[in-house]
Design a protein around this motif. Sequence first.
Motif, PDB file in Angstrom:
ATOM      1  N   PHE A  64     -18.052  -4.516 -57.150  1.00 14.72           N
ATOM      2  CA  PHE A  64     -16.996  -3.541 -57.441  1.00 14.72           C
ATOM      3  C   PHE A  64     -16.824  -3.363 -58.939  1.00 14.72           C
ATOM      4  O   PHE A  64     -16.897  -4.325 -59.694  1.00 14.72           O
ATOM      5  N   PHE A  65     -16.547  -2.137 -59.336  1.00 13.90           N
ATOM      6  CA  PHE A  65     -16.250  -1.816 -60.734  1.00 13.90           C
ATOM      7  C   PHE A  65     -17.323  -2.373 -61.681  1.00 13.90           C
ATOM      8  O   PHE A  65     -17.004  -2.863 -62.766  1.00 13.90           O
ATOM      9  N   SER A  66     -18.579  -2.349 -61.236  1.00 17.02           N
ATOM     10  CA  SER A  66     -19.590  -2.937 -62.099  1.00 17.02           C
ATOM     11  C   SER A  66     -20.947  -2.237 -61.896  1.00 17.02           C
ATOM     12  O   SER A  66     -21.160  -1.643 -60.846  1.00 17.02           O
ATOM     13  N   PRO A  67     -21.878  -2.314 -62.845  1.00 15.81           N
ATOM     14  CA  PRO A  67     -21.660  -2.925 -64.164  1.00 15.81           C
ATOM     15  C   PRO A  67     -20.787  -2.054 -65.070  1.00 15.81           C
ATOM     16  O   PRO A  67     -20.302  -2.528 -66.074  1.00 15.81           O
ATOM     17  N   ARG A  68     -20.604  -0.765 -64.685  1.00 18.91           N
ATOM     18  CA  ARG A  68     -19.742   0.093 -65.508  1.00 18.91           C
ATOM     19  C   ARG A  68     -18.801   0.888 -64.595  1.00 18.91           C
ATOM     20  O   ARG A  68     -19.024   0.972 -63.391  1.00 18.91           O
ATOM     21  N   ILE A  69     -17.771   1.440 -65.182  1.00 22.66           N
ATOM     22  CA  ILE A  69     -16.789   2.202 -64.401  1.00 22.66           C
ATOM     23  C   ILE A  69     -17.227   3.667 -64.401  1.00 22.66           C
ATOM     24  O   ILE A  69     -17.323   4.287 -65.463  1.00 22.66           O
ATOM     25  N   SER A  70     -17.493   4.203 -63.219  1.00 25.91           N
ATOM     26  CA  SER A  70     -17.931   5.604 -63.126  1.00 25.91           C
ATOM     27  C   SER A  70     -16.747   6.532 -63.372  1.00 25.91           C
ATOM     28  O   SER A  70     -15.617   6.199 -63.014  1.00 25.91           O
ATOM     29  N   PRO A  71     -17.022   7.708 -63.959  1.00 28.15           N
ATOM     30  CA  PRO A  71     -15.910   8.647 -64.159  1.00 28.15           C
ATOM     31  C   PRO A  71     -15.374   9.138 -62.813  1.00 28.15           C
ATOM     32  O   PRO A  71     -16.140   9.299 -61.857  1.00 28.15           O
ATOM     33  N   GLN A  72     -14.080   9.358 -62.756  1.00 27.57           N
ATOM     34  CA  GLN A  72     -13.475   9.808 -61.496  1.00 27.57           C
ATOM     35  C   GLN A  72     -13.861  11.261 -61.216  1.00 27.57           C
ATOM     36  O   GLN A  72     -13.942  12.084 -62.138  1.00 27.57           O
ATOM     37  N   TYR A 123     -13.784  13.488 -64.554  1.00 27.29           N
ATOM     38  CA  TYR A 123     -12.765  13.177 -65.547  1.00 27.29           C
ATOM     39  C   TYR A 123     -13.413  12.288 -66.609  1.00 27.29           C
ATOM     40  O   TYR A 123     -13.712  11.125 -66.352  1.00 27.29           O
ATOM     41  N   LEU A 168     -13.324  10.266 -69.862  1.00 27.06           N
ATOM     42  CA  LEU A 168     -12.350   9.581 -70.724  1.00 27.06           C
ATOM     43  C   LEU A 168     -13.057   9.121 -71.998  1.00 27.06           C
ATOM     44  O   LEU A 168     -14.130   8.518 -71.927  1.00 27.06           O
TER      45      LEU A 168
END
Lengths: 151, 301
Positions: free
Chosen positions: A46-54, A124, A126
């Motif tokens: 989960f939430f890995s290795p990076r956070i995908s844009p929503q 989205y 960021l």
Amino acid sequence: MAFVVFHGILVIRGAAQLTPSGRGAARDHLVDVYAGWTGANNSYGFFSPRISPQVIARATLQVEHNERREQFVSVSQAFDFRTTSMLSWFIQMDADRLLTRVLAAYWLGREPNATRVDITLSQYVLPSMPNWRRGDRPREVEVRRASFLRK
Amino acid sequence: MSGPSGQIPRLYRSLLRPAPGAAFAVLRVGTASVLLAKLIAEFTHLDDIYGNNGLAPWMLSEIQLADFAPRMSWVSDLLSRWLVNPEQHTLRCVVISYAAALILMLFSLGGRWPAAVAWLTHLMLLGSGGLSAYGVDTFGNIALFYSFVMPYGCLRESVVTMGLSSRNALWLRLLQLHMIVVYVVAGTAKARGAEWWNGEAIWRSLMQPQFRVFDYSWLAYVPAIPTFVGWLTVVIEIGYPFGMMCRRIRPLWLAAVVGLHIGIGSLMGLRSFAAIMIVLNLAAFGGEFVRRVAGRIARRD
């Protein structure tokens, strides 16, 4: 004891995303069915290795010459997690065209008086923390736009 | 000095050491509470999430399912023998069975069979509404499976007095192994990404519209905080097997993991996910603690 060991091995195999050898197809199939039912085939990154844009979806409905804008996000948080999860799944599968059709069908089914629906999918984006400090702000990058008419 | 040949029997004895039955009561009652609360939170959107006319029609969701994976269309096909428009009633039928089974589990009634019904109906909801599934659904399924297969005792007996035989303790070891695998895999996957070492992962998670409970934009001006939280998360997850297997630091590590999930629940709004993870952790490694607290309450009563 044997069953506990068997299940433990499947949990490790699922987490390591190892696939069966393919030598015993019927046996592997049975094991896969069991692992699917029990959740022993899950991987847990989960939430890995990076956070995908929503992914954000918007629908604009034309209901008897009046235009109305609908947003899929912000109905309620319990619902938002699910819609966002579904939108991300389609984008990961590279099926954004199919996603616009699914969403259009949903809205046309929900609004029997709607004659047209425009679907917009965007990401989205960021800025990083250093860029935020330099004044950058979040923006939405359009991924796909499609219009659907009721026949 | 004991050599490797002496270590194996010791490991074997350790695996089969009797365990407190409180673990299974925590798992059963905790899982039922969390999944019922989630069902209530989603109640007004059930048709949108799981219905055939919802966001993703069953036909589409069920394409990705493996053979023999439970699905709503099975119930719909069954109901079509007696009803003209079975789809309308399918979701109602499955949700009512699910809720009833969870209520029975919550009050520890009906033995282990309510857990089996809850597990099967959960799989159906997960299968046909699976495109929108997230962490709580995955771990809810795992928790329901263990609730079904693990030894059963009435609530008071399980929590206060029931000790597990060596044979039953093996089930607890399995749950412990599963939790260790979950955290080690999650931790190592995070450690591979640079975002978890420079704080960007925490920043990006908190600032996404879906997770934004408060305004966290000030974090960009104190990057040390998200960086520290990112490191801490990776350390807690990768260190999970060592922290939990060492009995002296287990309470500390358990508190850290529970704290991590309370943080996820309160700061990102993922309350159901946080709650099911806390239940699984308490069941796997907090049985002794729960039994001590429950024993104290029982003595006071």
